[in-house]
Write a protein that holds these residues in place. Structure first.
Motif, PDB file in Angstrom:
ATOM      1  N   ILE A  25      11.281   9.234   7.662  1.00  0.00           N
ATOM      2  CA  ILE A  25      10.298   8.950   8.714  1.00  0.00           C
ATOM      3  C   ILE A  25      10.973   8.632  10.048  1.00  0.00           C
ATOM      4  CG2 ILE A  25       8.410   7.392   9.398  1.00  0.00           C
ATOM      5  CD1 ILE A  25       7.688   9.270   7.103  1.00  0.00           C
ATOM      6  N   TYR A  26      12.172   8.047   9.982  1.00  0.00           N
ATOM      7  CA  TYR A  26      12.884   7.611  11.183  1.00  0.00           C
ATOM      8  C   TYR A  26      14.252   8.309  11.258  1.00  0.00           C
ATOM      9  CZ  TYR A  26       9.476   3.884  10.420  1.00  0.00           C
ATOM     10  OH  TYR A  26       8.323   3.174  10.181  1.00  0.00           O
ATOM     11  N   PRO A  27      14.280   9.596  11.590  1.00  0.00           N
ATOM     12  CA  PRO A  27      15.559  10.310  11.622  1.00  0.00           C
ATOM     13  C   PRO A  27      16.540   9.707  12.634  1.00  0.00           C
ATOM     14  CG  PRO A  27      13.786  11.676  12.505  1.00  0.00           C
ATOM     15  CD  PRO A  27      13.168  10.415  12.013  1.00  0.00           C
ATOM     16  N   GLY A  28      17.794   9.615  12.218  1.00  0.00           N
ATOM     17  CA  GLY A  28      18.835   9.092  13.094  1.00  0.00           C
ATOM     18  C   GLY A  28      18.904   7.586  13.157  1.00  0.00           C
ATOM     19  N   LYS A  29      18.077   6.918  12.389  1.00  0.00           N
ATOM     20  CA  LYS A  29      18.062   5.452  12.370  1.00  0.00           C
ATOM     21  C   LYS A  29      18.305   4.956  10.950  1.00  0.00           C
ATOM     22  CE  LYS A  29      16.899   4.930  16.674  1.00  0.00           C
ATOM     23  NZ  LYS A  29      17.887   4.460  17.614  1.00  0.00           N
ATOM     24  N   LEU A  30      18.866   3.769  10.842  1.00  0.00           N
ATOM     25  CA  LEU A  30      19.048   3.117   9.559  1.00  0.00           C
ATOM     26  C   LEU A  30      17.970   2.059   9.395  1.00  0.00           C
ATOM     27  CD1 LEU A  30      22.920   2.649   9.574  1.00  0.00           C
ATOM     28  CD2 LEU A  30      21.600   4.337   8.304  1.00  0.00           C
ATOM     29  N   VAL A  31      17.446   1.934   8.185  1.00  0.00           N
ATOM     30  CA  VAL A  31      16.434   0.930   7.903  1.00  0.00           C
ATOM     31  C   VAL A  31      16.975  -0.050   6.869  1.00  0.00           C
ATOM     32  CG1 VAL A  31      14.494   2.449   8.458  1.00  0.00           C
ATOM     33  CG2 VAL A  31      15.308   2.326   6.123  1.00  0.00           C
ATOM     34  N   SER A  32      16.442  -1.237   6.878  1.00  0.00           N
ATOM     35  CA  SER A  32      16.842  -2.269   5.931  1.00  0.00           C
ATOM     36  C   SER A  32      16.230  -1.980   4.569  1.00  0.00           C
ATOM     37  CB  SER A  32      16.366  -3.635   6.426  1.00  0.00           C
ATOM     38  OG  SER A  32      16.533  -4.606   5.420  1.00  0.00           O
ATOM     39  N   ALA A  33      17.014  -2.126   3.507  1.00  0.00           N
ATOM     40  CA  ALA A  33      16.502  -1.941   2.152  1.00  0.00           C
ATOM     41  C   ALA A  33      15.445  -2.994   1.826  1.00  0.00           C
ATOM     42  CB  ALA A  33      17.644  -2.007   1.140  1.00  0.00           C
ATOM     43  N   GLU A  34      15.473  -4.103   2.543  1.00  0.00           N
ATOM     44  CA  GLU A  34      14.515  -5.195   2.338  1.00  0.00           C
ATOM     45  C   GLU A  34      13.280  -5.043   3.226  1.00  0.00           C
ATOM     46  OE1 GLU A  34      14.899  -7.723   0.007  1.00  0.00           O
ATOM     47  OE2 GLU A  34      16.540  -6.429  -0.652  1.00  0.00           O
ATOM     48  N   GLY A  35      13.233  -3.982   4.027  1.00  0.00           N
ATOM     49  CA  GLY A  35      12.120  -3.770   4.958  1.00  0.00           C
ATOM     50  C   GLY A  35      10.932  -3.083   4.308  1.00  0.00           C
ATOM     51  N   TRP A  36       9.928  -2.786   5.131  1.00  0.00           N
ATOM     52  CA  TRP A  36       8.722  -2.092   4.672  1.00  0.00           C
ATOM     53  C   TRP A  36       8.031  -1.469   5.873  1.00  0.00           C
ATOM     54  CZ3 TRP A  36       3.487  -2.062   5.659  1.00  0.00           C
ATOM     55  CH2 TRP A  36       2.678  -1.425   4.718  1.00  0.00           C
ATOM     56  N   CYS A  37       7.360  -0.328   5.649  1.00  0.00           N
ATOM     57  CA  CYS A  37       6.458   0.249   6.654  1.00  0.00           C
ATOM     58  C   CYS A  37       5.286   0.905   5.940  1.00  0.00           C
ATOM     59  CB  CYS A  37       7.181   1.220   7.590  1.00  0.00           C
ATOM     60  SG  CYS A  37       7.351   2.902   6.988  1.00  0.00           S
ATOM     61  N   ASN A  38       4.281   1.282   6.677  1.00  0.00           N
ATOM     62  CA  ASN A  38       3.048   1.827   6.120  1.00  0.00           C
ATOM     63  C   ASN A  38       3.224   3.214   5.503  1.00  0.00           C
ATOM     64  OD1 ASN A  38       0.326   1.153   5.617  1.00  0.00           O
ATOM     65  ND2 ASN A  38      -0.356   2.534   7.228  1.00  0.00           N
ATOM     66  N   ALA A  39       4.388   3.830   5.677  1.00  0.00           N
ATOM     67  CA  ALA A  39       4.668   5.134   5.073  1.00  0.00           C
ATOM     68  C   ALA A  39       5.249   4.985   3.663  1.00  0.00           C
ATOM     69  CB  ALA A  39       5.626   5.921   5.949  1.00  0.00           C
ATOM     70  N   PHE A  40       5.291   3.765   3.136  1.00  0.00           N
ATOM     71  CA  PHE A  40       5.888   3.491   1.827  1.00  0.00           C
ATOM     72  C   PHE A  40       5.265   4.357   0.737  1.00  0.00           C
ATOM     73  CE2 PHE A  40       5.991   1.318  -2.243  1.00  0.00           C
ATOM     74  CZ  PHE A  40       7.316   0.963  -2.361  1.00  0.00           C
ATOM     75  N   VAL A  41       6.148   4.985  -0.066  1.00  0.00           N
ATOM     76  CA  VAL A  41       5.737   5.782  -1.222  1.00  0.00           C
ATOM     77  C   VAL A  41       6.617   5.332  -2.382  1.00  0.00           C
ATOM     78  CG1 VAL A  41       5.521   8.084  -2.212  1.00  0.00           C
ATOM     79  CG2 VAL A  41       5.169   7.753   0.232  1.00  0.00           C
TER      80      VAL A  41
END
Length: 104
Positions: A85-101
């Protein structure tokens, strides 16, 4: 097309360079900030426990980016990884967003 040693060598070098470029790109990726427009629109939080469930009713306690199908980490148990969902960016494994599958 007939493949000779010269063509094979050139293609091998270019293929290897491609793999190296992907690793360098991943290494240079910056962390996704909650304030970025796309992250904000999808309710991304670096800490899933801080998600406002009244604004995002899809959120279920315990869901984290590390459990999402879209999350890709270099190694199991990594603290950060990439997200489709966020190309070129790193996300936290502990995070969350509304695109969660949820992973299957």
């Amino acid at each position: 097309m007939k493949v000779n040693r010269r063509i094979f060598a050139i293609q091998s070098i270019l293929g290897t360079a491609g793999f190296v470029a992907v690793d360098v790109t991943h290494a240079e990726a910056s962390m996704l900030m909650e304030s970025y427009p796309q992250a904000s629109a999808l309710g991304y939080r670096t800490d899933a426990s801080k998600v406002d469930s009244s604004s995002f009713p899809k959120y279920v306690a315990g869901q984290k980016c590390g459990q999402c199908q879209l999350f890709r980490a270099r190694e199991a148990g990594a603290a950060v990884g990439s997200c489709a969902i966020y190309p070129g960016k790193l996300v936290s494994a502990e995070g969350w967003c509304n695109a969660f599958v949820k992973q299957a």
